[in-house]
Structures are given as structure tokens and as C-alpha cells.
Design an enzyme around this catalytic site. Sequence first.
Site, mmCIF file in Angstrom:
data_model
loop_
_atom_site.group_PDB
_atom_site.id
_atom_site.type_symbol
_atom_site.label_atom_id
_atom_site.label_comp_id
_atom_site.label_asym_id
_atom_site.label_seq_id
_atom_site.Cartn_x
_atom_site.Cartn_y
_atom_site.Cartn_z
ATOM 1 N N ARG A 140 -8.323 -12.131 5.030
ATOM 2 C CA ARG A 140 -8.666 -10.797 4.539
ATOM 3 C C ARG A 140 -10.116 -11.047 4.987
ATOM 4 N NH1 ARG A 140 -5.873 -7.405 1.538
ATOM 5 N NH2 ARG A 140 -7.747 -6.646 0.757
ATOM 6 N N CYS A 190 -6.735 -14.538 0.838
ATOM 7 C CA CYS A 190 -7.255 -13.209 0.510
ATOM 8 C C CYS A 190 -7.890 -13.380 -1.042
ATOM 9 C CB CYS A 190 -5.944 -12.328 0.111
ATOM 10 S SG CYS A 190 -6.288 -10.395 -0.206
ATOM 11 N N ASP A 225 -3.590 -15.000 -2.845
ATOM 12 C CA ASP A 225 -4.608 -13.905 -3.370
ATOM 13 C C ASP A 225 -5.338 -14.562 -4.312
ATOM 14 O OD1 ASP A 225 -5.702 -11.537 -3.198
ATOM 15 O OD2 ASP A 225 -3.968 -10.345 -3.665
ATOM 16 N N ASP A 263 2.926 -8.178 -4.477
ATOM 17 C CA ASP A 263 2.899 -8.279 -5.813
ATOM 18 C C ASP A 263 4.066 -7.433 -6.297
ATOM 19 O OD1 ASP A 263 1.886 -8.368 -8.301
ATOM 20 O OD2 ASP A 263 0.185 -7.323 -8.060
ATOM 21 N N TYR A 265 0.801 -1.212 0.281
ATOM 22 C CA TYR A 265 -0.033 0.106 0.023
ATOM 23 C C TYR A 265 1.019 1.305 0.027
ATOM 24 C CZ TYR A 265 -3.603 -3.160 0.468
ATOM 25 O OH TYR A 265 -4.550 -4.388 0.261
ATOM 26 N N ASP A 282 -9.843 -3.920 -0.163
ATOM 27 C CA ASP A 282 -8.196 -3.124 0.034
ATOM 28 C C ASP A 282 -8.642 -1.939 0.575
ATOM 29 O OD1 ASP A 282 -7.598 -5.524 -1.549
ATOM 30 O OD2 ASP A 282 -6.025 -4.265 -2.610
ATOM 31 N N LYS A 310 0.975 -15.074 1.706
ATOM 32 C CA LYS A 310 -0.344 -14.289 1.309
ATOM 33 C C LYS A 310 -0.974 -14.914 -0.008
ATOM 34 C CE LYS A 310 -2.063 -9.827 0.278
ATOM 35 N NZ LYS A 310 -1.897 -8.305 0.393
HETATM 36 C C1 9PG Z 1 -1.767 -7.175 -5.256
HETATM 37 C C2 9PG Z 1 -2.912 -6.740 -4.350
HETATM 38 C C3 9PG Z 1 -2.741 -6.681 -2.875
HETATM 39 C C4 9PG Z 1 -4.053 -6.689 -2.097
HETATM 40 C C5 9PG Z 1 -5.016 -7.630 -2.643
HETATM 41 C C6 9PG Z 1 -5.199 -7.576 -3.961
HETATM 42 O O1 9PG Z 1 -9.911 -6.166 -9.120
HETATM 43 N N1 9PG Z 1 -9.964 -6.186 -7.997
HETATM 44 O O2 9PG Z 1 -11.207 -5.990 -7.619
HETATM 45 C C7 9PG Z 1 -8.975 -6.288 -7.130
HETATM 46 C C8 9PG Z 1 -9.127 -6.374 -5.809
HETATM 47 C C9 9PG Z 1 -8.078 -6.202 -4.689
HETATM 48 C C10 9PG Z 1 -6.921 -6.417 -5.336
HETATM 49 C C11 9PG Z 1 -6.648 -6.245 -6.575
HETATM 50 C C12 9PG Z 1 -7.767 -6.193 -7.451
HETATM 51 O O3 9PG Z 1 -5.706 -6.595 -4.397
HETATM 52 O O4 9PG Z 1 -6.076 -7.450 -1.726
HETATM 53 O O5 9PG Z 1 -3.510 -6.610 -0.823
HETATM 54 O O6 9PG Z 1 -2.041 -7.661 -2.473
HETATM 55 O O7 9PG Z 1 -3.773 -7.758 -4.889
HETATM 56 O O8 9PG Z 1 -2.014 -7.003 -6.590
#
Ligand code: 9PG
Length: 663
Positions: free
Chosen positions: A470, A455, A413, A300, A266, A474, A411
Amino acid sequence: MPLRLHARSARLDLTSASLPQISLCGLGPEVTYRSATQEQIWRPALREVDGGFAAATLDGTLTVRLCVREDGGALIVDAGVRNTGTQPIHLRRIAPLALDASGACRVGPGADRWGIFRHGYQSWTGTRSFRTTEIDRDPQSLLLRIGLIDICRPAPQRRGHFQSDLLTVVKHLDSGDTLVAGFLSCRTAFGSVEVRVDGARCTRFAALLEYDDIRLEPGQEITTEPLWLAVGTNDHELLATYATAVGAAMRARIPARNPLGWCSWYYYFTSITEDIIVENLRALTQLRARFPCDYVQVDDGYQAEIGDWLAANEKFPRGMHWMAEQIRAAGFDAGIWTAPFIARRGSRLLAEHPDWFVKNHRGRPRFALWNPVWGRWGNCYALDTTHPAALDWLRSTFRTLAAEWGYRVLKLDFLFAAALPGQRYDPRATRAVALRRGLEAIREGAGDAAFLLGCGCPLGPAIGIVDAMRIGPDVAPYWSNAFSRGPQRDLHGLATKHAIRNTLTRAFMHRRWWLNDPDCLMVRDTRTQLTPDEVRSLATVIAVTDGMIVLSDRVEQLSPERLDVLDRTLQLAGGQPQVVDLLHGDMPELVVARTAEHRMVAAFNFGEQPRRCEIDLTSLGMAAGSESLREWWTEALIPVRGGLAQLGEVPPHGCRVLLLPNA
Ligand code: 9PG
């Protein structure tokens, strides 16, 4: 206050002796299936058999049996559906209990004063209570719907009509009468509870399990996940009892204490480099006495491609094994982000193993998402987690990351991808089963000592496998976004306000299903649009709900004032929370928590205007012994008169926190 069961002319009634205003009359199972041609909904007339109820279709194709038992004041309903015909059928959905047309669901004097808790499907799905005049809306774009809700179970999008994933709470806001209904386990099918209110009457109540059209062969039987129902007048206690029962049934993993973490996302987003991680390692080492960080997690941005998790890109020239060693040498657990159930066009995984992916109706890999942060071109596709070779690849990838490279915090995701609809290697696996098999393979590979953080994950099937989850969208270095302020009132997209909402509405899961991860804390005053009040609200919500504290700032550049915010956040944490106005609508604004030393109360103003607030300490059972209390963040003296703490004007998006010593 137990529910009692009465069998009445082929249907069941549930009543409560001590709560005469609560009753569910005219209940029975509902099975949706497809035989040779058309889809049918079967609502059987039950007859009593020893130890339960049963029914069969006229043509003898299907039989259903129902068994109802009591456990600690709750009723638990188990159902079984057997194919007693000669042809396979496709099973769409089983409701162990649903109201029939003449049925009635009463909770308090009238449904028009209900608060209905609508729980979301996965980590990022907005979760809140609704009033019966409101409409629950899904995002408009298909792209967002795929990534934020269950596209197989869209919201009814009609006034007073709700579909709540896994569980619901219905509370009469005047009488306090409350019903909690939810599934006790979620290994084999996604569950939901549907509630529809027309005026003062409830016209639909059904607890549903999704079987995704899997084949049920002649002679084969499906046993449903147990349905749990209880009534009372304390929604907080009922929800806690339900969540505890689910945790026991799913053998939840609950670490002894919350680790403190740092995460790169972040502040840096995808622009991380080796040097950036090393800089923060150094700063975190220096800050250790004030912020005893347990793990440092690279998010990421390190990977060569989505899907190729063991190959780093040019920004990490010494590779991720080296990175883990640096983190560990500095005395932290090493953490790393992956999105194990997706691969992007251009990845080696997809190029070499196209057969490991879920297929669409054309036999092509199933689209899972498109994410601009990974480049404009290139869709991601969903891994088939019922394919034995894909499961082997998951085991070996996570064995390498954990056992060989030393990453302890993983983590995981975009996990929803494993549960997208499509054709899989194992046609008998429901979407929930597919997701769970994928998660189990990761746990097997990573080992029991690994800390798995889910996540973007559908919640139920992950209980018992992940250590933390999670539980909201975000956070972001801003409060809200255009979608949330527009007519759609989006709940799910990236925004600190949205993360805060879910942190409050899902607080009850914490330490019952896993550790709640409310997403990261940002305390910085640079590279952010969050105001000091918004930062305090984020910090307060994370701390008073005892969520994991994971810092996501450039540590070296934190100002003394913002380090003070971090100190105060840590001091507030560790209590047992109760969200007092959970059922009252959007968003909750009052939380009490208890630690060994203190009782705390946090009041928020999530409105857009300053608001004068007072807290009735007496009604919260927190009568103050003194005539004034010091506010936690501002250190202002708050007068207490006749049990009312007069907070004065609370700024928009702000909060006030009071601590009282334990009596
Ligand atoms: C890394 C991020 C971070 C974050 C995660 C996730 O498109 N979307 O709706 C969307 C939602 C969440 C998001 C990315 C896209 O974030 O929650 O903490 O790790 O990936 O890319």
C-alpha cells in the site's frame, strides 16, 4: 551525466562536466553519538587513504572511512564507523554526506525555484513535492502522528525545510536541472535526506541514517547503507534509475502480473459476516467474464481480538479455515487481513505473553495505537519482533494461515508498530532491523508462494519481502476530510484525495520494489458521497499508474452504469506511467502512460472550481495524427489544433483521458 568527485582540503566536492549548474561543495560525513555523558556531532576532516577517505576523532574514540564509487552514471557512497576507543558509545545517526557550514548545494540557477520531493515514511504518509516557500506540517495530535509519520523524525515544520524519507528529488523548475539522492538499501537503518533552503540558497543538505542509539562496542564497526546520487535533466528517468537500483540491491519481489482482487473493507468496514462474504463470492463468480477476479480478501472484522488471528468472532461461526475453503471452492485465491505486530488489551496474546512486547521507559508495554473501530476501550501495543519467541509465534501463525488453512493473499496491516521506538529484547537492533526481522519471520511462516501485501508499513525495509505494498492513505467513500481542508492541510488521513495523491507521487516504485497497491477501487453509486467525476478520477489514477485493482463494493448491487466504469478501468490499465508534473507542487495533474497498443494521457483538475484545460500533445511527444480524439469516459470529441488537445472545462475533482494509437 556522471558526477565527479574532487577532494579539497578535508572535504569533498561533487560536480558534473555536462551540467555546470549542478554542484555540491563542502561535503563530508557527520556522526551523532553519545559517549559517557553528552551527545556530540562529529564532522571529521577527511584525508585521502588508498581507495577512499578516512578520519579519526582527536581522542581516538571513533574512526570513519568513506568509499566513493561510480555505477552506471551514479555515485555511490559507503561509509563505516568504528569504535576505536575503550568504552561503548551510543550511535544516534550517521550522515555519509552532509554539507558543512561553508558548503553549497547548487541545482540550477537558484534554489528559490526548486521543487523538492518530500517522501513519506510509511504507506499512509502523505508524499508530495513542495516549493521552497512552503511548510511541511505533521498532524497535530500525537495519536495521529504515531500512526502516520515517524515520530522519531518529525518534519522540521519550517518554511523551506524538509526531511524526506529514503530519498529526495530536487529539480530546478526553469532549467530542469535535477538531483536525485537516496539510499540504495534499507535493511539496517531508516534513511532520509534533509534539505533546507533560505531564499535562493541551500543551507543544509544531508543524507542521514538513523541508528536509534544502539550500542557500538569497542572494536565494533557499523557499515552504512550505500548512498546513491545522480544528476540530469529528466527527473522521471533519474527516479526510475534510482528505484531500479534499489530494487536490485534489495532483491525486490515482482510478481509477473497484477492480480485482480476483492476486499471487504470499504463497503462493509468491520460489519462483515460469513453470509456477506458468501454473497459476494457468488456475485463475483457471476461477474467473472467481466471482472476476472483472482482473490477474495476478508478484511478487519472477523477476528476474536486484535492479536488473536486464528480465533474468529461470532460473526464467523464456522471459523476462518472454513471461510478459506469456501473462497477456494468458488475458484478464487483466499485472502485475509491481519495486523501481526500489534495486540490489543484483552487479547490472549498480550495476556499470555506480555514479555513479547516492546517496552516503554517505565518497562511497560509500548503504546502503539488506539483505534475506535475496535471499540472505545483498549489500547494496542507493539510486538517485539526481536524476541525469538515472538518471531516463532509469527512463523507458526502464518504457517497456519497459509499452509494449513489455504490463505494465499495476506494483507499485513499496521506494520509500523514493529518500528516504534522503545526497549527491545535485542538492544543492538535498530528500529529498521526489528521491522525487517518481523517481516522475514512472516515470510518464512507463510512460504515463498504466499502473496504478502504490506500496509501501514515503513517502505524501505519491506522491499524484497512483500509482493505488494500500500503506497497511500486509505480511500474512503468521500473525497476529502475536515483536517485536509483546515489550516493544517493534512496530507495523511483517510480520504480518496489523499490516496490519489500518493498513487501519483509513488507511481515510480511500481514493478521496481513490488506491485503498488493504490488502495481499493469503489465504483458504486450507493453508500458513497463520491461523485461520478471523483469515481472516474480514482479509477483513472489506479489504472494509468498500473496499480493493483482491488474492488471494494457490494458486487451484487452494482448498477449497469457502474459496471461499465469497472470495464473501462480494466481496459485503461497495464501501461508504463510517467507523472509529468511530479516536482511542480501539490498535486500532480498530468500523467502519460504507454501500453503495447496505446499512448495515454490523463489530465486532472484537483481544484475546487471547474477549469478550462488543454494538453500540449507535441511537448509530450504525442503528436496526434487526427484532428480530434474521443475522450475515454465521456466519449466527447476533443478538438486538436496545432498539437493542443482542447479539453474544454474539466469539473472539480474530475479528469479527462485521451488514447492515441502507438505510432
Ligand atoms: C482495517 C483498515 C483497512 C485499511 C487499512 C487500515 O488511524 N489511522 O490512521 C488508520 C489508518 C488506516 C487504517 C485505519 C486507521 O486503515 O489501511 O485498508 O484494512 O486498516 O482496520
